[in-house]
Design an enzyme around this catalytic site. Structure first.
Site, PDB file in Angstrom:
ATOM      1  N   ASP A   1      25.599 -13.208  31.291  1.00 39.49           N
ATOM      2  CA  ASP A   1      26.378 -13.494  30.072  1.00 39.49           C
ATOM      3  C   ASP A   1      25.559 -14.229  29.018  1.00 39.49           C
ATOM      4  OD1 ASP A   1      29.560 -14.087  31.785  1.00 39.49           O
ATOM      5  OD2 ASP A   1      28.435 -12.271  31.290  1.00 39.49           O
TER       6      ASP A   1
ATOM      7  N   CYS B   1      34.352  -0.264  30.821  1.00 41.14           N
ATOM      8  CA  CYS B   1      34.326  -1.011  29.563  1.00 41.14           C
ATOM      9  C   CYS B   1      32.943  -0.759  28.953  1.00 41.14           C
ATOM     10  CB  CYS B   1      34.574  -2.493  29.791  1.00 41.14           C
ATOM     11  SG  CYS B   1      33.157  -3.281  30.559  1.00 41.14           S
TER      12      CYS B   1
ATOM     13  N   ARG C   1      40.039  -6.554  31.846  1.00 40.79           N
ATOM     14  CA  ARG C   1      39.746  -6.194  33.244  1.00 40.79           C
ATOM     15  C   ARG C   1      40.120  -7.313  34.209  1.00 40.79           C
ATOM     16  NH1 ARG C   1      36.764  -3.035  34.801  1.00 40.79           N
ATOM     17  NH2 ARG C   1      35.943  -4.404  36.404  1.00 40.79           N
TER      18      ARG C   1
ATOM     19  N   ILE D   1      22.524  -6.719  36.409  1.00 40.42           N
ATOM     20  CA  ILE D   1      23.919  -6.768  36.862  1.00 40.42           C
ATOM     21  C   ILE D   1      24.722  -5.582  36.334  1.00 40.42           C
ATOM     22  CG2 ILE D   1      26.055  -8.132  36.876  1.00 40.42           C
ATOM     23  CD1 ILE D   1      23.937  -9.628  38.357  1.00 40.42           C
TER      24      ILE D   1
ATOM     25  N   VAL E   1      36.226  -1.645  41.108  1.00 38.08           N
ATOM     26  CA  VAL E   1      36.812  -2.767  41.859  1.00 38.08           C
ATOM     27  C   VAL E   1      36.891  -2.417  43.341  1.00 38.08           C
ATOM     28  CG1 VAL E   1      38.096  -3.832  39.961  1.00 38.08           C
ATOM     29  CG2 VAL E   1      39.115  -1.913  41.246  1.00 38.08           C
ATOM     30  N   ASP E   2      35.976  -1.523  43.775  1.00 40.76           N
ATOM     31  CA  ASP E   2      36.027  -1.050  45.168  1.00 40.76           C
ATOM     32  C   ASP E   2      35.870  -2.178  46.176  1.00 40.76           C
ATOM     33  OD1 ASP E   2      33.452  -1.018  43.875  1.00 40.76           O
ATOM     34  OD2 ASP E   2      32.634  -0.337  45.783  1.00 40.76           O
ATOM     35  N   LEU E   3      35.112  -3.217  45.824  1.00 40.96           N
ATOM     36  CA  LEU E   3      34.892  -4.311  46.791  1.00 40.96           C
ATOM     37  C   LEU E   3      36.130  -5.200  46.904  1.00 40.96           C
ATOM     38  CD1 LEU E   3      31.184  -5.167  45.909  1.00 40.96           C
ATOM     39  CD2 LEU E   3      32.074  -3.585  47.638  1.00 40.96           C
TER      40      LEU E   3
ATOM     41  N   ARG F   1      37.548 -12.869  21.957  1.00 41.24           N
ATOM     42  CA  ARG F   1      37.983 -12.844  23.357  1.00 41.24           C
ATOM     43  C   ARG F   1      37.387 -14.018  24.125  1.00 41.24           C
ATOM     44  NH1 ARG F   1      37.585  -7.154  26.268  1.00 41.24           N
ATOM     45  NH2 ARG F   1      38.358  -8.568  27.860  1.00 41.24           N
TER      46      ARG F   1
ATOM     47  N   ARG G   1      32.091  -0.800  36.081  1.00 43.59           N
ATOM     48  CA  ARG G   1      32.751  -1.986  36.641  1.00 43.59           C
ATOM     49  C   ARG G   1      33.886  -1.622  37.608  1.00 43.59           C
ATOM     50  NH1 ARG G   1      33.456  -6.240  31.951  1.00 43.59           N
ATOM     51  NH2 ARG G   1      33.639  -7.683  33.699  1.00 43.59           N
TER      52      ARG G   1
ATOM     53  N   LYS H   1      36.469 -19.767  29.884  1.00 45.53           N
ATOM     54  CA  LYS H   1      37.302 -18.553  29.979  1.00 45.53           C
ATOM     55  C   LYS H   1      37.282 -18.002  31.411  1.00 45.53           C
ATOM     56  CE  LYS H   1      35.517 -14.467  28.568  1.00 45.53           C
ATOM     57  NZ  LYS H   1      35.534 -13.389  29.576  1.00 45.53           N
ATOM     58  N   ASN H   2      36.090 -17.910  31.998  1.00 43.20           N
ATOM     59  CA  ASN H   2      35.968 -17.242  33.296  1.00 43.20           C
ATOM     60  C   ASN H   2      36.356 -18.116  34.485  1.00 43.20           C
ATOM     61  OD1 ASN H   2      35.263 -15.025  31.891  1.00 43.20           O
ATOM     62  ND2 ASN H   2      33.081 -15.089  32.392  1.00 43.20           N
TER      63      ASN H   2
HETATM   64  C1  EPZ Z   1      32.628 -11.583  35.937  1.00 43.83           C
HETATM   65  O1  EPZ Z   1      32.952 -10.220  35.799  1.00 43.83           O
HETATM   66  C2  EPZ Z   1      32.753 -12.191  34.546  1.00 43.83           C
HETATM   67  N1  EPZ Z   1      34.147 -12.046  34.090  1.00 43.83           N
HETATM   68  C3  EPZ Z   1      31.798 -11.478  33.590  1.00 43.83           C
HETATM   69  O2  EPZ Z   1      31.893 -12.123  32.326  1.00 43.83           O
HETATM   70  C4  EPZ Z   1      30.375 -11.667  34.134  1.00 43.83           C
HETATM   71  O3  EPZ Z   1      29.475 -10.973  33.294  1.00 43.83           O
HETATM   72  C5  EPZ Z   1      30.288 -11.091  35.558  1.00 43.83           C
HETATM   73  O4  EPZ Z   1      31.265 -11.748  36.397  1.00 43.83           O
HETATM   74  C6  EPZ Z   1      28.922 -11.302  36.189  1.00 43.83           C
HETATM   75  O5  EPZ Z   1      28.615 -12.673  36.215  1.00 43.83           O
HETATM   76  C7  EPZ Z   1      35.085 -12.895  34.590  1.00 43.83           C
HETATM   77  O6  EPZ Z   1      34.806 -13.761  35.404  1.00 43.83           O
HETATM   78  C8  EPZ Z   1      36.477 -12.714  34.063  1.00 43.83           C
HETATM   79  P1  EPZ Z   1      31.236  -8.672  38.983  1.00 43.83           P
HETATM   80  P2  EPZ Z   1      33.209  -9.326  37.116  1.00 43.83           P
HETATM   81  O7  EPZ Z   1      32.380  -8.172  39.799  1.00 43.83           O
HETATM   82  O8  EPZ Z   1      33.743 -10.162  38.198  1.00 43.83           O
HETATM   83  C9  EPZ Z   1      29.698  -4.437  40.425  1.00 43.83           C
HETATM   84  C10 EPZ Z   1      32.057 -12.222  29.994  1.00 43.83           C
HETATM   85  O9  EPZ Z   1      31.267 -11.876  29.124  1.00 43.83           O
HETATM   86  N2  EPZ Z   1      30.942  -4.362  41.210  1.00 43.83           N
HETATM   87  O10 EPZ Z   1      30.532  -9.919  39.410  1.00 43.83           O
HETATM   88  O11 EPZ Z   1      33.974  -8.129  36.684  1.00 43.83           O
HETATM   89  C11 EPZ Z   1      29.962  -4.416  38.934  1.00 43.83           C
HETATM   90  O12 EPZ Z   1      30.080  -3.080  38.472  1.00 43.83           O
HETATM   91  C12 EPZ Z   1      32.317 -11.335  31.196  1.00 43.83           C
HETATM   92  O13 EPZ Z   1      32.686 -13.317  30.004  1.00 43.83           O
HETATM   93  C13 EPZ Z   1      31.181  -3.249  42.011  1.00 43.83           C
HETATM   94  O14 EPZ Z   1      30.371  -2.321  42.059  1.00 43.83           O
HETATM   95  O15 EPZ Z   1      31.736  -8.898  37.482  1.00 43.83           O
HETATM   96  C14 EPZ Z   1      28.763  -5.131  38.366  1.00 43.83           C
HETATM   97  O16 EPZ Z   1      27.705  -4.207  38.224  1.00 43.83           O
HETATM   98  C15 EPZ Z   1      31.587 -10.009  31.065  1.00 43.83           C
HETATM   99  N3  EPZ Z   1      32.325  -3.185  42.734  1.00 43.83           N
HETATM  100  C16 EPZ Z   1      28.398  -6.144  39.457  1.00 43.83           C
HETATM  101  O17 EPZ Z   1      29.075  -5.702  40.643  1.00 43.83           O
HETATM  102  C17 EPZ Z   1      33.258  -4.189  42.717  1.00 43.83           C
HETATM  103  O18 EPZ Z   1      34.285  -4.094  43.411  1.00 43.83           O
HETATM  104  C18 EPZ Z   1      28.871  -7.561  39.149  1.00 43.83           C
HETATM  105  O19 EPZ Z   1      30.220  -7.473  38.787  1.00 43.83           O
HETATM  106  C19 EPZ Z   1      33.001  -5.322  41.894  1.00 43.83           C
HETATM  107  C20 EPZ Z   1      31.838  -5.387  41.163  1.00 43.83           C
END
Ligand code: EPZ
Length: 417
Positions: free
Chosen positions: A305, A117, A93, A327, A124-126, A397, A122, A22-23
């Site tokens: 995950d 969520c 998301r 995380i 998306v500032d980065l 999902r 979560r 999926k990811n």
């Molecule tokens: C991806 O989510 C996966 N989803 C998630 O899988 C997975 O848990 C996560 O990576 C961590 O491995 C997809 O790939 C579609 P992150 P993502 O950005 O990219 C913070 C599942 O169960 N952050 O790596 O949204 C954030 O809040 C899902 O399949 C910021 O602060 O996760 C989190 O604490 C759940 N600002 C940490 O970083 C940002 O701009 C990691 O988030 C982006 C992220």
């Protein structure tokens, strides 16, 4: 709403085929926005999130055709609607992933801010900071991100945190930028590598995917490609944990063992025998396991995950163990539900202390998020009596036909409407 009803106690045995990841599929689907030519994808899993993404891409103007062999062909020739509306983003998301490619190819993109969520805010500032570093002008108003830029320029971007979709968004944007982009502190997840491989097949010039420094040399245009999505390592891990907990012998096929080193190491530490081949993993266990400490962190460390699944394993293992979630700030929603089944778990901050109990007792529980739901299925497979899991739309999902695959392995599980 559908529910799953499980009669616990059956050991699992046999073979199960793993679906596409999926990811990896989600970002790879959005890569079609980077070219006017068709992108043909194999091994795309049949999941709610995938159909949501296909609906979004269709809304934007992508022509989506599915053939009978699970092949999806996406043609992004003309994209009249360069936007992702709130109604579609709020349920998934990952829709944020259309931002980078749409902006890079058309110079204009409007994407709804994803809400929070169940597992955390979560932000998306980065994603936004990285695009700004590449010259994008970004306004956030009325809950939408509006990004504009004549042509993105390559930049050196140091990501404050490791972000998987952030790395993916910026890698796709950089593929068509003018000049070279270096992403430092990039995510190393296998799904990032899979996306990079697909982009390279489309003509992108990318080095270092899989390491924490990814270099992308922007090109004028990308062309279409035929690509097959990698297997789902989290689905793989979930079935391995199921077999370890119920006792039995299961072989998972069409998977990629080298994407699961940390998970396999933990299963062996817990006392299961694990053998791996080129595209299969075989696990054998007598169901008596030793509790194992788990601490989630970015790849190649233990994946967040798989945290909920290992918490379920620890519930019935011998001894006590700590499960730390570094995380996401709220990824212990499964704890109170596991307690309803008789688990002994104490949470303080981002660490849960799990004391193994001799057995769990079936009850009605509620799924709250995707991986929490998986942990409840695992617990139900070993709990005495009947367990009913409600709100399993969360499960659909991320898991393709989970009750069918588990039934094939000898579980007594059925979906009720
Ligand atoms: C991806 O989510 C996966 N989803 C998630 O899988 C997975 O848990 C996560 O990576 C961590 O491995 C997809 O790939 C579609 P992150 P993502 O950005 O990219 C913070 C599942 O169960 N952050 O790596 O949204 C954030 O809040 C899902 O399949 C910021 O602060 O996760 C989190 O604490 C759940 N600002 C940490 O970083 C940002 O701009 C990691 O988030 C982006 C992220």
């Amino acid at each position: 709403m559908d529910a799953l009803v499980i009669q616990g106690g059956n050991p699992l045995s046999g073979e199960v085929r793993i679906s596409g990841a999926k990811n990896a599929a989600l970002p790879i689907l959005t890569a079609c926005l980077l070219t006017a030519e068709p992108l043909k994808l194999g091994n795309v899993p049949h999941l709610k999130d995938i159909s949501t993404m296909l609906a979004l891409l269709g809304h934007m103007g992508v022509r989506v055709t599915l053939d009978d062999r699970n092949q999806v062909t996406l043609s992004g020739e003309s994209i009249p609607h360069k936007e992702a509306p709130y109604e579609m983003v709020k349920t998934m998301r990952a829709a944020i992933l259309v931002l980078g490619p749409t902006l890079a190819r058309f110079g204009d993109a409007r994407v709804s801010l994803p809400g929070g969520c169940a597992i955390g805010s979560r932000p998306v500032d980065l994603h936004i900071k990285g695009l700004q570093a590449m010259g994008a002008e970004i306004n956030i108003e009325h809950g939408y991100i509006h990004a504009r830029c004549k042509r993105l320029k390559g930049a050196r971007i140091l990501m404050d945190m490791v972000t998987v979709t952030g790395t993916e968004n910026l890698m796709m944007a950089a593929a068509l930028a003018d000049g070279t982009t270096v992403l430092e502190n990039a995510a190393r997840e296998p799904e990032v590598v899979d996306l990079a491989r697909c982009l390279v097949a489309m003509g992108a010039q990318i080095e270092g995917a899989g390491s924490d420094v990814i270099t992308i040399h922007g090109v004028e245009k990308l062309h279409g490609a035929d690509y097959s999505v990698m297997p789902d390592r989290i689905e793989t891990g979930t079935f391995l944990v199921a077999a370890a907990m119920t006792g039995g012998r299961v072989r998972v096929t069409h998977t990629q063992p080298d994407t699961l080193d940390a998970v396999i190491a933990k299963l062996r530490e817990a006392g299961a025998a694990v053998e791996t081949g080129p595209d299969w993993i075989e696990i054998e266990s007598d169901g008596t396991l030793t509790a194992v400490d788990v601490r989630t962190a970015p790849h190649p460390a233990f994946p967040t995950d798989m945290q909920a699944q290992f918490m379920a394993l620890n519930c019935i293992a011998e001894g006590a163990a700590s499960v730390s979630e570094t995380i996401f700030e709220n990824r212990f929603m499964h704890v109170q539900e596991l307690r309803r089944l008789g688990a002994n778990i104490e949470v303080s901050g981002y660490t849960a202390l799990v004391r193994g109990v001799p057995r769990l007792d079936g009850a009605t529980v509620m799924a709250t998020d995707l991986r929490a739901s998986a942990s409840l299925v695992l617990a139900g497979l070993v709990a005495a009596g009947e367990t009913t899991i409600e709100r399993i739309y969360h499960l659909d999902r991320g898991y393709e036909r989970i009750e069918e695959k588990l039934t094939q392995l000898g579980a007594r599980i059925k979906r009720v409407h």
